[in-house]
Scaffold this motif. Sequence first.
Motif, short mmCIF file in Angstrom:
data_model
loop_
_atom_site.label_atom_id
_atom_site.label_comp_id
_atom_site.label_asym_id
_atom_site.label_seq_id
_atom_site.Cartn_x
_atom_site.Cartn_y
_atom_site.Cartn_z
N ALA A 100 26.48 47.48 47.62
CA ALA A 100 26.52 46.73 46.06
C ALA A 100 28.00 45.90 47.24
O ALA A 100 27.84 44.34 46.68
CB ALA A 100 26.85 46.84 44.82
N ALA A 101 28.94 46.96 47.12
CA ALA A 101 30.35 45.41 47.68
C ALA A 101 30.43 45.44 49.01
O ALA A 101 30.62 44.25 49.57
CB ALA A 101 31.68 46.80 47.42
N PHE A 102 29.55 45.61 49.60
CA PHE A 102 29.53 45.73 51.76
C PHE A 102 28.57 44.47 51.10
O PHE A 102 28.75 43.39 51.78
CB PHE A 102 29.15 46.63 51.93
N ASP A 103 27.52 44.64 50.14
CA ASP A 103 27.09 43.46 50.73
C ASP A 103 27.69 42.00 49.86
O ASP A 103 26.75 41.12 50.29
CB ASP A 103 25.10 43.42 49.48
N LEU A 104 28.20 41.91 49.12
CA LEU A 104 29.03 41.02 48.61
C LEU A 104 29.90 40.46 49.94
O LEU A 104 30.35 39.45 50.16
CB LEU A 104 29.35 40.96 47.18
N TYR A 105 30.66 41.35 50.30
CA TYR A 105 31.93 41.01 51.57
C TYR A 105 30.29 40.66 52.37
O TYR A 105 31.00 39.48 53.26
CB TYR A 105 32.10 42.85 52.60
N SER A 106 29.16 41.25 52.91
CA SER A 106 28.42 40.12 53.82
C SER A 106 28.02 39.34 53.65
O SER A 106 27.53 38.46 54.64
CB SER A 106 27.64 42.08 54.06
N ARG A 107 27.90 38.48 52.19
CA ARG A 107 26.61 38.09 51.97
C ARG A 107 27.12 36.75 50.96
O ARG A 107 25.84 36.47 51.23
CB ARG A 107 25.32 38.04 52.01
#
Length: 195
Positions: free
Chosen positions: A104-111
Motif C-alpha cells: 500500500a505504501a509502495f503504491d502511493l510512492y509509485s503512483r
Amino acid sequence: MRDDDKALNELRTLAAARDAFVRRTAIEVIGQHKRGPELRVIVIAAFSDPSDYVRRTACGIVEHWKLAEAHDPLLPLLREAEASTRECALRALAEIWRETDFQAAFDLYSRDPVISVRKEAAWTLRQNATAGDWRRLFGAFSGDQLPRHRSWACEIAETFGDPDVLPALASLTNDDDGHVRKSAARAHQAISARN
C-alpha cells in the motif's frame, strides 16, 4: 487540565458535537490528555468523521501514541481524496507498521499524483525497510529523481545489501549529487568489508 471522570465525559460529548471544529478540538485535547488513551475508541472512530480536519487530527494522535489497535481502521485513509489526509495517514502508519503494509505504501510512492504524498510514502518505506523488501526499495529509490531518495537507496543497501548490489552502488558514486556519492561510497565500502 482536569483528569476526573466528568472531564472525560465532557470530551466524549464534545467529540460527537455537530460542529466539526469542536469535534477536532475535542479529539486534539483527548490526544494531549493524560487519560486520553482511555478514550482511544473515540480517536479510532474519528477516522470515519466526515471532516478531513477531524480525521487528520486522529491520525496525529495515533502517530503520537503509536496506537497499534488503530492499524486496520487507519488503512482506508490512505485512499482519501485529500492529499494531506493521505500524508497524515502515512505518518501514523509509519509508527504502527506491519510488513503487510509495504505494498500500500509502495503504491502511493509509485503512483500518487501528489509529490508530497509520494515523499511521505518514501519516508514511511525508508523507516520500515526490511531484509524482505530492501531490494525493491533499492531499485525504486536508486533511480528516483530526488537525491534524498537515492541517498536512502544507498543507506538501505548499506544495511541489507550483498555484494551483488556493488555495481549499482559504484554507479551511484558518480551521481550528480554529493550526498548521494558519499552515501554510495560508504555503502560500497561497508558491503565490501562485510564480505
